[in-house]
Design a protein around this motif. Structure first.
Motif, mmCIF file in Angstrom:
data_model
loop_
_atom_site.group_PDB
_atom_site.id
_atom_site.type_symbol
_atom_site.label_atom_id
_atom_site.label_comp_id
_atom_site.label_asym_id
_atom_site.label_seq_id
_atom_site.Cartn_x
_atom_site.Cartn_y
_atom_site.Cartn_z
ATOM 1 N N PRO A 19 -42.825 -19.825 -28.929
ATOM 2 C CA PRO A 19 -43.213 -20.233 -30.277
ATOM 3 C C PRO A 19 -43.747 -19.053 -31.092
ATOM 4 C CG PRO A 19 -43.965 -21.843 -28.683
ATOM 5 C CD PRO A 19 -43.443 -20.662 -27.902
ATOM 6 N N GLY A 20 -43.202 -18.894 -32.286
ATOM 7 C CA GLY A 20 -43.650 -17.847 -33.193
ATOM 8 C C GLY A 20 -43.042 -16.476 -32.969
ATOM 9 N N ALA A 21 -42.167 -16.312 -31.967
ATOM 10 C CA ALA A 21 -41.587 -14.993 -31.656
ATOM 11 C C ALA A 21 -40.386 -14.638 -32.540
ATOM 12 C CB ALA A 21 -41.169 -14.927 -30.185
ATOM 13 N N GLY A 22 -39.954 -15.552 -33.386
ATOM 14 C CA GLY A 22 -38.772 -15.324 -34.213
ATOM 15 C C GLY A 22 -38.813 -14.075 -35.076
ATOM 16 N N PRO A 23 -39.879 -13.833 -35.822
ATOM 17 C CA PRO A 23 -39.917 -12.641 -36.669
ATOM 18 C C PRO A 23 -39.777 -11.329 -35.879
ATOM 19 C CG PRO A 23 -41.528 -14.215 -37.455
ATOM 20 C CD PRO A 23 -41.008 -14.744 -36.135
ATOM 21 N N GLU A 24 -40.421 -11.245 -34.719
ATOM 22 C CA GLU A 24 -40.286 -10.032 -33.914
ATOM 23 C C GLU A 24 -38.864 -9.909 -33.364
ATOM 24 O OE1 GLU A 24 -42.192 -7.629 -30.122
ATOM 25 O OE2 GLU A 24 -43.174 -9.460 -30.790
ATOM 26 N N TYR A 25 -38.284 -11.023 -32.954
ATOM 27 C CA TYR A 25 -36.899 -11.032 -32.488
ATOM 28 C C TYR A 25 -35.981 -10.497 -33.594
ATOM 29 C CZ TYR A 25 -32.397 -12.822 -30.910
ATOM 30 O OH TYR A 25 -31.080 -12.936 -30.543
ATOM 31 N N ASP A 26 -36.189 -10.981 -34.816
ATOM 32 C CA ASP A 26 -35.376 -10.527 -35.953
ATOM 33 C C ASP A 26 -35.530 -9.025 -36.185
ATOM 34 O OD1 ASP A 26 -34.586 -13.157 -36.331
ATOM 35 O OD2 ASP A 26 -35.912 -13.495 -38.044
ATOM 36 N N ARG A 27 -36.759 -8.515 -36.119
ATOM 37 C CA ARG A 27 -36.981 -7.082 -36.315
ATOM 38 C C ARG A 27 -36.229 -6.266 -35.261
ATOM 39 N NH1 ARG A 27 -42.053 -8.938 -37.559
ATOM 40 N NH2 ARG A 27 -42.870 -8.536 -35.459
ATOM 41 N N CYS A 28 -36.291 -6.707 -34.026
ATOM 42 C CA CYS A 28 -35.588 -5.981 -32.948
ATOM 43 C C CYS A 28 -34.077 -5.986 -33.167
ATOM 44 C CB CYS A 28 -35.913 -6.608 -31.596
ATOM 45 S SG CYS A 28 -37.631 -6.418 -31.093
ATOM 46 N N HIS A 29 -33.546 -7.103 -33.618
ATOM 47 C CA HIS A 29 -32.098 -7.214 -33.793
ATOM 48 C C HIS A 29 -31.604 -6.633 -35.115
ATOM 49 C CE1 HIS A 29 -32.224 -9.644 -30.202
ATOM 50 N NE2 HIS A 29 -30.923 -9.465 -30.125
ATOM 51 N N ALA A 30 -32.519 -6.272 -35.980
ATOM 52 C CA ALA A 30 -32.103 -5.640 -37.240
ATOM 53 C C ALA A 30 -31.531 -4.256 -36.981
ATOM 54 C CB ALA A 30 -33.275 -5.562 -38.213
ATOM 55 N N GLU A 31 -31.931 -3.645 -35.873
ATOM 56 C CA GLU A 31 -31.457 -2.300 -35.528
ATOM 57 C C GLU A 31 -31.102 -2.249 -34.043
ATOM 58 O OE1 GLU A 31 -33.933 0.880 -36.870
ATOM 59 O OE2 GLU A 31 -34.456 -0.194 -38.700
ATOM 60 N N VAL A 32 -29.971 -2.869 -33.699
ATOM 61 C CA VAL A 32 -29.512 -2.838 -32.308
ATOM 62 C C VAL A 32 -29.138 -1.403 -31.961
ATOM 63 C CG1 VAL A 32 -27.769 -3.689 -30.689
ATOM 64 C CG2 VAL A 32 -28.709 -5.218 -32.438
ATOM 65 N N TRP A 33 -29.530 -0.967 -30.776
ATOM 66 C CA TRP A 33 -29.278 0.402 -30.356
ATOM 67 C C TRP A 33 -27.781 0.713 -30.362
ATOM 68 C CZ3 TRP A 33 -32.517 -0.272 -25.301
ATOM 69 C CH2 TRP A 33 -33.855 -0.490 -25.637
ATOM 70 N N PRO A 34 -27.375 1.822 -30.976
ATOM 71 C CA PRO A 34 -25.955 2.194 -31.015
ATOM 72 C C PRO A 34 -25.331 2.307 -29.617
ATOM 73 C CG PRO A 34 -27.214 3.574 -32.508
ATOM 74 C CD PRO A 34 -28.205 2.760 -31.732
ATOM 75 N N GLU A 35 -26.106 2.783 -28.653
ATOM 76 C CA GLU A 35 -25.584 2.905 -27.280
ATOM 77 C C GLU A 35 -25.254 1.537 -26.693
ATOM 78 O OE1 GLU A 35 -29.558 5.180 -27.224
ATOM 79 O OE2 GLU A 35 -28.492 3.926 -28.666
ATOM 80 N N LEU A 36 -26.035 0.522 -27.058
ATOM 81 C CA LEU A 36 -25.781 -0.829 -26.579
ATOM 82 C C LEU A 36 -24.506 -1.373 -27.199
ATOM 83 C CD1 LEU A 36 -26.720 -3.248 -24.891
ATOM 84 C CD2 LEU A 36 -28.030 -3.998 -26.889
ATOM 85 N N ILE A 37 -24.334 -1.159 -28.484
ATOM 86 C CA ILE A 37 -23.113 -1.616 -29.165
ATOM 87 C C ILE A 37 -21.885 -0.959 -28.546
ATOM 88 C CG2 ILE A 37 -21.873 -1.591 -31.360
ATOM 89 C CD1 ILE A 37 -24.686 -1.882 -32.694
ATOM 90 N N GLU A 38 -21.994 0.316 -28.233
ATOM 91 C CA GLU A 38 -20.885 1.033 -27.599
ATOM 92 C C GLU A 38 -20.535 0.404 -26.251
ATOM 93 O OE1 GLU A 38 -20.151 5.394 -25.624
ATOM 94 O OE2 GLU A 38 -21.378 5.289 -27.434
ATOM 95 N N LYS A 39 -21.544 0.110 -25.438
ATOM 96 C CA LYS A 39 -21.305 -0.478 -24.121
ATOM 97 C C LYS A 39 -20.724 -1.889 -24.232
ATOM 98 C CE LYS A 39 -22.425 2.911 -21.502
ATOM 99 N NZ LYS A 39 -21.394 3.629 -20.763
ATOM 100 N N LEU A 40 -21.142 -2.654 -25.234
ATOM 101 C CA LEU A 40 -20.564 -3.982 -25.440
ATOM 102 C C LEU A 40 -19.056 -3.882 -25.660
ATOM 103 C CD1 LEU A 40 -23.295 -5.555 -27.735
ATOM 104 C CD2 LEU A 40 -22.738 -6.261 -25.393
ATOM 105 N N GLY A 41 -18.648 -2.901 -26.456
ATOM 106 C CA GLY A 41 -17.219 -2.687 -26.679
ATOM 107 C C GLY A 41 -16.495 -2.282 -25.409
ATOM 108 N N GLU A 42 -17.115 -1.398 -24.637
ATOM 109 C CA GLU A 42 -16.508 -0.974 -23.371
ATOM 110 C C GLU A 42 -16.392 -2.139 -22.394
ATOM 111 O OE1 GLU A 42 -18.502 2.429 -21.689
ATOM 112 O OE2 GLU A 42 -18.483 3.484 -23.611
ATOM 113 N N ALA A 43 -17.312 -3.084 -22.475
ATOM 114 C CA ALA A 43 -17.294 -4.257 -21.596
ATOM 115 C C ALA A 43 -16.255 -5.283 -22.018
ATOM 116 C CB ALA A 43 -18.669 -4.909 -21.582
ATOM 117 N N GLY A 44 -15.639 -5.062 -23.185
ATOM 118 C CA GLY A 44 -14.639 -6.008 -23.673
ATOM 119 C C GLY A 44 -15.234 -7.163 -24.452
ATOM 120 N N ILE A 45 -16.454 -6.984 -24.937
ATOM 121 C CA ILE A 45 -17.110 -8.028 -25.727
ATOM 122 C C ILE A 45 -16.824 -7.767 -27.196
ATOM 123 C CG2 ILE A 45 -19.331 -9.011 -26.394
ATOM 124 C CD1 ILE A 45 -20.298 -8.281 -23.539
ATOM 125 N N GLU A 46 -16.278 -8.787 -27.848
ATOM 126 C CA GLU A 46 -15.898 -8.683 -29.265
ATOM 127 C C GLU A 46 -16.416 -9.902 -30.016
ATOM 128 O OE1 GLU A 46 -11.665 -8.605 -28.811
ATOM 129 O OE2 GLU A 46 -11.633 -6.454 -28.429
#
Length: 94
Positions: A19-46
């Motif tokens: 409860p109440g963690a939504g704003p912090e969750y949003d802040r974290c997801h506003a700037e997903v790490w570029p390395e993570l996005i790269e690995k998602l693509g390598e994993a075949g996630i689209e």
């Protein structure tokens, strides 16, 4: 309505935040790490989409080689381990 004809398996998921963690969750997801996005693509996630409604997280993704292969690939990456660890305190695990 036009159906998506791209190959792959769609996967949907639901998570619950503390409860109440939504704003912090949003802040974290506003700037997903570029390395993570790269690995998602390598994993075949689209077409990865996440929506938050209050403390409920709903997500959808398409995997080129199935969710088992994508999950195994991501679980073996250091960046996924670090990302998960950085957010774990936000989720309701009851």
């Amino acid at each position: 309505m036009k159906r998506d004809s791209a190959p792959g398996e769609y996967v949907q998921f639901v998570y619950y935040l503390k409860p109440g963690a939504g704003p912090e969750y949003d802040r974290c997801h506003a700037e997903v790490w570029p390395e993570l996005i790269e690995k998602l693509g390598e994993a075949g996630i689209e077409d990865y989409r996440i929506w938050r409604h209050g403390d409920v997280i709903v997500g959808r993704m398409r995997t080129r080689n199935g969710i088992a292969a994508a999950s195994a690939f991501m679980a073996a990456t250091e960046v996924q381990k670090a990302w998960t660890a950085s957010l774990l305190h936000l989720f309701d695990r009851s």
